[in-house]
Motif scaffolding. Structure first.
Motif, PDB file in Angstrom:
ATOM      1  N   LEU A 109      -3.294  25.172  -3.465  1.00 18.66           N
ATOM      2  CA  LEU A 109      -3.109  23.878  -2.799  1.00 18.66           C
ATOM      3  C   LEU A 109      -1.983  23.994  -1.766  1.00 18.66           C
ATOM      4  O   LEU A 109      -0.873  24.414  -2.086  1.00 18.66           O
ATOM      5  CB  LEU A 109      -2.753  22.814  -3.850  1.00 18.66           C
ATOM      6  CG  LEU A 109      -2.646  21.377  -3.369  1.00 18.66           C
ATOM      7  CD1 LEU A 109      -3.997  20.872  -2.854  1.00 18.66           C
ATOM      8  CD2 LEU A 109      -2.147  20.474  -4.507  1.00 18.66           C
ATOM      9  N   LYS A 110      -2.303  23.636  -0.508  1.00 19.65           N
ATOM     10  CA  LYS A 110      -1.299  23.741   0.559  1.00 19.65           C
ATOM     11  C   LYS A 110      -0.654  22.390   0.854  1.00 19.65           C
ATOM     12  O   LYS A 110       0.524  22.311   1.173  1.00 19.65           O
ATOM     13  CB  LYS A 110      -1.940  24.260   1.866  1.00 19.65           C
ATOM     14  CG  LYS A 110      -2.592  25.601   1.752  1.00 19.65           C
ATOM     15  CD  LYS A 110      -1.617  26.695   1.462  1.00 19.65           C
ATOM     16  CE  LYS A 110      -0.793  27.073   2.684  1.00 19.65           C
ATOM     17  NZ  LYS A 110       0.063  28.228   2.416  1.00 19.65           N
ATOM     18  N   SER A 111      -1.468  21.328   0.826  1.00 18.60           N
ATOM     19  CA  SER A 111      -0.913  20.006   1.133  1.00 18.60           C
ATOM     20  C   SER A 111      -1.818  18.945   0.526  1.00 18.60           C
ATOM     21  O   SER A 111      -3.004  19.198   0.257  1.00 18.60           O
ATOM     22  CB  SER A 111      -0.800  19.808   2.648  1.00 18.60           C
ATOM     23  OG  SER A 111      -2.054  20.002   3.256  1.00 18.60           O
ATOM     24  N   ILE A 112      -1.253  17.773   0.319  1.00 16.82           N
ATOM     25  CA  ILE A 112      -2.047  16.692  -0.277  1.00 16.82           C
ATOM     26  C   ILE A 112      -1.575  15.357   0.255  1.00 16.82           C
ATOM     27  O   ILE A 112      -0.382  15.176   0.555  1.00 16.82           O
ATOM     28  CB  ILE A 112      -1.985  16.742  -1.828  1.00 16.82           C
ATOM     29  CG1 ILE A 112      -3.043  15.816  -2.443  1.00 16.82           C
ATOM     30  CG2 ILE A 112      -0.597  16.363  -2.349  1.00 16.82           C
ATOM     31  CD1 ILE A 112      -3.501  16.238  -3.798  1.00 16.82           C
ATOM     32  N   LEU A 113      -2.530  14.435   0.386  1.00 20.87           N
ATOM     33  CA  LEU A 113      -2.223  13.071   0.791  1.00 20.87           C
ATOM     34  C   LEU A 113      -2.921  12.144  -0.194  1.00 20.87           C
ATOM     35  O   LEU A 113      -4.127  12.254  -0.405  1.00 20.87           O
ATOM     36  CB  LEU A 113      -2.745  12.837   2.214  1.00 20.87           C
ATOM     37  CG  LEU A 113      -2.829  11.405   2.726  1.00 20.87           C
ATOM     38  CD1 LEU A 113      -1.466  10.744   2.752  1.00 20.87           C
ATOM     39  CD2 LEU A 113      -3.419  11.387   4.137  1.00 20.87           C
ATOM     40  N   LEU A 114      -2.150  11.275  -0.841  1.00 17.92           N
ATOM     41  CA  LEU A 114      -2.711  10.285  -1.763  1.00 17.92           C
ATOM     42  C   LEU A 114      -2.338   8.918  -1.223  1.00 17.92           C
ATOM     43  O   LEU A 114      -1.166   8.663  -0.944  1.00 17.92           O
ATOM     44  CB  LEU A 114      -2.113  10.437  -3.170  1.00 17.92           C
ATOM     45  CG  LEU A 114      -2.188  11.810  -3.830  1.00 17.92           C
ATOM     46  CD1 LEU A 114      -1.408  11.801  -5.148  1.00 17.92           C
ATOM     47  CD2 LEU A 114      -3.639  12.202  -4.097  1.00 17.92           C
ATOM     48  N   GLN A 115      -3.303   8.038  -1.070  1.00 23.34           N
ATOM     49  CA  GLN A 115      -3.010   6.680  -0.620  1.00 23.34           C
ATOM     50  C   GLN A 115      -3.662   5.710  -1.593  1.00 23.34           C
ATOM     51  O   GLN A 115      -4.840   5.853  -1.915  1.00 23.34           O
ATOM     52  CB  GLN A 115      -3.551   6.452   0.803  1.00 23.34           C
ATOM     53  CG  GLN A 115      -3.052   5.158   1.426  1.00 23.34           C
ATOM     54  CD  GLN A 115      -3.550   5.008   2.860  1.00 23.34           C
ATOM     55  OE1 GLN A 115      -4.736   5.223   3.134  1.00 23.34           O
ATOM     56  NE2 GLN A 115      -2.671   4.632   3.769  1.00 23.34           N
ATOM     57  N   GLY A 116      -2.896   4.730  -2.043  1.00 29.32           N
ATOM     58  CA  GLY A 116      -3.396   3.819  -3.084  1.00 29.32           C
ATOM     59  C   GLY A 116      -2.727   4.204  -4.384  1.00 29.32           C
ATOM     60  O   GLY A 116      -1.528   4.004  -4.565  1.00 29.32           O
ATOM     61  N   ASP A 117      -3.504   4.849  -5.270  1.00 28.18           N
ATOM     62  CA  ASP A 117      -2.936   5.342  -6.527  1.00 28.18           C
ATOM     63  C   ASP A 117      -2.290   6.705  -6.255  1.00 28.18           C
ATOM     64  O   ASP A 117      -2.984   7.665  -5.923  1.00 28.18           O
ATOM     65  CB  ASP A 117      -4.080   5.474  -7.547  1.00 28.18           C
ATOM     66  CG  ASP A 117      -3.601   6.063  -8.857  1.00 28.18           C
ATOM     67  OD1 ASP A 117      -2.390   6.279  -9.013  1.00 28.18           O
ATOM     68  OD2 ASP A 117      -4.469   6.314  -9.725  1.00 28.18           O
ATOM     69  N   ILE A 118      -0.973   6.772  -6.408  1.00 28.80           N
ATOM     70  CA  ILE A 118      -0.298   8.053  -6.101  1.00 28.80           C
ATOM     71  C   ILE A 118       0.154   8.752  -7.379  1.00 28.80           C
ATOM     72  O   ILE A 118       0.979   9.667  -7.337  1.00 28.80           O
ATOM     73  CB  ILE A 118       0.907   7.868  -5.141  1.00 28.80           C
ATOM     74  CG1 ILE A 118       2.001   6.985  -5.767  1.00 28.80           C
ATOM     75  CG2 ILE A 118       0.461   7.293  -3.811  1.00 28.80           C
ATOM     76  CD1 ILE A 118       3.345   7.140  -5.072  1.00 28.80           C
ATOM     77  N   SER A 119      -0.411   8.347  -8.519  1.00 30.66           N
ATOM     78  CA  SER A 119       0.027   8.990  -9.763  1.00 30.66           C
ATOM     79  C   SER A 119      -0.399  10.454  -9.738  1.00 30.66           C
ATOM     80  O   SER A 119      -1.364  10.824  -9.078  1.00 30.66           O
ATOM     81  CB  SER A 119      -0.565   8.263 -10.971  1.00 30.66           C
ATOM     82  OG  SER A 119      -1.967   8.251 -10.866  1.00 30.66           O
ATOM     83  N   GLY A 120       0.317  11.272 -10.447  1.00 30.10           N
ATOM     84  CA  GLY A 120       0.014  12.710 -10.460  1.00 30.10           C
ATOM     85  C   GLY A 120       0.722  13.459  -9.364  1.00 30.10           C
ATOM     86  O   GLY A 120       0.538  14.674  -9.202  1.00 30.10           O
ATOM     87  N   GLY A 121       1.563  12.763  -8.598  1.00 27.40           N
ATOM     88  CA  GLY A 121       2.276  13.434  -7.500  1.00 27.40           C
ATOM     89  C   GLY A 121       3.092  14.631  -7.972  1.00 27.40           C
ATOM     90  O   GLY A 121       3.160  15.656  -7.296  1.00 27.40           O
ATOM     91  N   GLY A 122       3.660  14.508  -9.166  1.00 34.36           N
ATOM     92  CA  GLY A 122       4.536  15.567  -9.694  1.00 34.36           C
ATOM     93  C   GLY A 122       3.795  16.884  -9.851  1.00 34.36           C
ATOM     94  O   GLY A 122       4.312  17.953  -9.495  1.00 34.36           O
ATOM     95  N   LEU A 141       0.864  -1.187   0.000  1.00 34.81           N
ATOM     96  CA  LEU A 141       0.000   0.000   0.000  1.00 34.81           C
ATOM     97  C   LEU A 141       0.904   1.241   0.000  1.00 34.81           C
ATOM     98  O   LEU A 141       1.712   1.433   0.903  1.00 34.81           O
ATOM     99  CB  LEU A 141      -0.902   0.005   1.243  1.00 34.81           C
ATOM    100  CG  LEU A 141      -1.842   1.207   1.368  1.00 34.81           C
ATOM    101  CD1 LEU A 141      -2.867   1.230   0.222  1.00 34.81           C
ATOM    102  CD2 LEU A 141      -2.579   1.194   2.716  1.00 34.81           C
ATOM    103  N   THR A 142       0.732   2.061  -1.030  1.00 38.62           N
ATOM    104  CA  THR A 142       1.616   3.228  -1.196  1.00 38.62           C
ATOM    105  C   THR A 142       0.873   4.508  -0.786  1.00 38.62           C
ATOM    106  O   THR A 142      -0.336   4.614  -0.978  1.00 38.62           O
ATOM    107  CB  THR A 142       2.042   3.334  -2.677  1.00 38.62           C
ATOM    108  OG1 THR A 142       2.533   2.069  -3.070  1.00 38.62           O
ATOM    109  CG2 THR A 142       3.132   4.363  -2.873  1.00 38.62           C
ATOM    110  N   ALA A 143       1.611   5.441  -0.240  1.00 43.14           N
ATOM    111  CA  ALA A 143       1.029   6.762   0.052  1.00 43.14           C
ATOM    112  C   ALA A 143       2.062   7.831  -0.285  1.00 43.14           C
ATOM    113  O   ALA A 143       3.267   7.607  -0.181  1.00 43.14           O
ATOM    114  CB  ALA A 143       0.622   6.862   1.524  1.00 43.14           C
ATOM    115  N   LEU A 144       1.548   8.973  -0.693  1.00 38.32           N
ATOM    116  CA  LEU A 144       2.414  10.127  -0.953  1.00 38.32           C
ATOM    117  C   LEU A 144       1.830  11.292  -0.178  1.00 38.32           C
ATOM    118  O   LEU A 144       0.627  11.568  -0.286  1.00 38.32           O
ATOM    119  CB  LEU A 144       2.416  10.456  -2.458  1.00 38.32           C
ATOM    120  CG  LEU A 144       3.105  11.770  -2.844  1.00 38.32           C
ATOM    121  CD1 LEU A 144       4.615  11.651  -2.694  1.00 38.32           C
ATOM    122  CD2 LEU A 144       2.758  12.147  -4.281  1.00 38.32           C
ATOM    123  N   CYS A 145       2.632  11.953   0.630  1.00 38.44           N
ATOM    124  CA  CYS A 145       2.117  13.143   1.313  1.00 38.44           C
ATOM    125  C   CYS A 145       3.074  14.303   1.089  1.00 38.44           C
ATOM    126  O   CYS A 145       4.286  14.161   1.225  1.00 38.44           O
ATOM    127  CB  CYS A 145       1.908  12.871   2.801  1.00 38.44           C
ATOM    128  SG  CYS A 145       3.189  11.891   3.498  1.00 38.44           S
TER     129      CYS A 145
END
Ligand SMILES: Cc1cc2nc3c(=O)[nH]c(=O)nc-3n(C[C@H](O)[C@H](O)[C@H](O)COP(=O)(O)OP(=O)(O)OC[C@H]3O[C@@H](n4cnc5c(N)ncnc54)[C@H](O)[C@@H]3O)c2cc1C
Length: 409
Positions: free
Chosen positions: A355-368, A319-323
């Protein structure tokens, strides 16, 4: 020109390589306590037995030879003479320099819990020597307490689970990975760790350690009185820059090294980069700072600007997450957007259309794209859950005047 770099990790070795790419003729010496080059981010793979020490190196075997870098490994710098431009090693040697880079990283902090400091079976999890010590201390069925459930504590727990050891993790906050995640995202990881046999004590503090006559901790006592018997303890409750060897020198006039935007310390010809500089605590930023410091050490004129936001990628049990940024402290005027399905969880904090902050869990595409938006404080073309579907394709192009991309929508 003689460049001396203290530290053979993300910042130090990236700097050494950058200097060599700019100046073919200078002398470059790297000195480090590490006697093997290794990535701290992969320490859990060594501890779990998935990789050897050589398997967590992040440079090719001929790196030093190829780049004509002298590496003094397994050697500790004890002090720096900023005026005489020398560094004294613990083994009595003295190294001279024209330009010096301090890239000594960070060290773990032991909280002032009675019995903890000085215990023989208390381990950090910062470098290979820590992982080797934990490996030696580990037996099938070892009882282990990990204090702290940040990325380092959870990396250690993950590795121990892989070798059949079921640790107890003690965390002061109400959730695991408290700085990176919110309750919802953290519980998805907690459930997976629990299913694998790890236990947690949340909202709990280690109040004292019971220690035997050999200075070994035999139990951690929590603030509610619970006693956790253990064979050893891993401490993962925070770090500080590893710059104590500069105490009393003009490089570090107070508690920290302070660098300017060129990563120069207050002393001419002495620079700092990576965790030692205290600007950030992640690997890619240490590398970027190594590049900037190196260029400036070679006479170029470059500012380090990547000061905008914390960024972490997490991956446990697939399980991947990007914050990016702090998801947990929205300002008073912030709007919080959440979207969830059975595979993914997404949360964004938007303030004044930015946008100040973001958390993606599962599909983290678009992080860039989110990183770009946060860093450059670009106004969003729309908000609501649509913002979870933004892509670079929606940028109209690069605006030379503002130096930023502009929206097509
Ligand atoms: C377990 C763990 C997991 C991590 N996971 C991630 C992750 O997934 N993603 C991420 O981005 N970041 C992660 N990090 C953080 C990342 O590893 C650090 O930000 C990065 O290593 C900093 O690099 P650095 O070059 O500044 O210092 P360090 O990597 O700490 O290296 C410091 C160097 O200085 C040397 N040194 C220190 N003091 C002296 C001295 N007095 N004399 C001589 N040499 C000295 C050391 O031997 C070492 O070579 C993790 C860290 C840990 C501990």
């Amino acid at each position: 020109m003689r460049h001396l770099i203290i530290g053979a990790s993300a910042a130090g070795l990236t700097a050494a390589k950058t200097i060599r790419s700019i100046d073919r003729d200078c002398e470059i010496t790297v000195v480090s306590k590490d006697d093997k080059v290794h990535s701290r981010c992969m320490l859990h793979k060594y501890l779990s037995g998935e990789r050897t020490a050589e398997g967590i190196s992040f440079v090719p075997e001929d790196f030093f030879q190829e780049n004509r870098i002298e590496w003094i490994s397994g050697a500790e710098v004890q002090t720096v003479n900023a005026v005489g431009k020398t560094a004294a090693l613990a083994d009595g040697r003295t190294l001279s320099f024209d330009r010096l880079l301090i890239a000594t990283g960070a060290q773990y902090v032991v909280p002032p819990v009675p019995g903890l400091r000085g215990a023989a079976n208390l381990y950090g999890f910062r470098d290979l020597s820590d992982a080797e010590a934990i490996d030696r201390a580990s037996q099938p069925g070892s009882r282990v307490v990990i204090i702290g459930s940040g990325l380092v504590g959870m990396d250690a727990a993950y590795a121990l689970l892989d070798r059949g050891i079921l640790p107890v993790v003690v965390e002061m906050a109400e959730r695991i990975l408290p700085l990176q995640l919110d309750d919802n995202a953290a519980s998805a990881y907690q459930e997976r760790f629990e299913r694998a046999g790890c236990s947690f004590r949340l909202n709990a503090k280690a109040a004292s350690a019971e220690v035997d006559e050999n200075a070994n901790i035999t139990a951690i006592v929590l603030d509610d009185g619970e006693r956790l018997p253990c064979d050893y303890v891993i401490i993962a409750a925070g770090v500080k820059p590893a710059v104590g060897f500069l105490d009393g020198t003009p490089v570090k006039p107070d508690l920290l090294i302070r660098v300017d935007d060129h990563l120069r310390t207050p002393v001419e010809d002495i620079y700092a980069a990576g965790d030692a500089a205290g600007l950030s605590g992640i690997w890619p930023n240490a590398m970027k700072q190594g590049i900037t410091a190196a260029r400036n050490m070679c006479g170029e004129d470059e500012c380090y600007t990547d000061l905008y936001a914390m960024k972490n990628t997490i991956n446990f049990f697939g399980l991947t997450a990007l914050c990016i940024g702090n998801i947990n402290v929205p300002g008073p005027n912030a709007d919080v957007y959440i979207e969830e399905d059975h595979l993914n969880y997404r949360k964004a904090v938007v303030e004044d259309g930015v946008l100040k902050s973001i958390l993606l869990q599962g599909d983290i595409s678009g992080g860039g794209i989110y990183q770009y938006l946060i860093k450059n404080r670009i106004r969003l073309p729309y908000t609501g859950s649509e913002l979870f579907r933004l892509s670079f394709a929606e940028f109209y192009g690069f605006d030379e005047t503002s130096g930023k991309y502009v929206w097509q929508v």
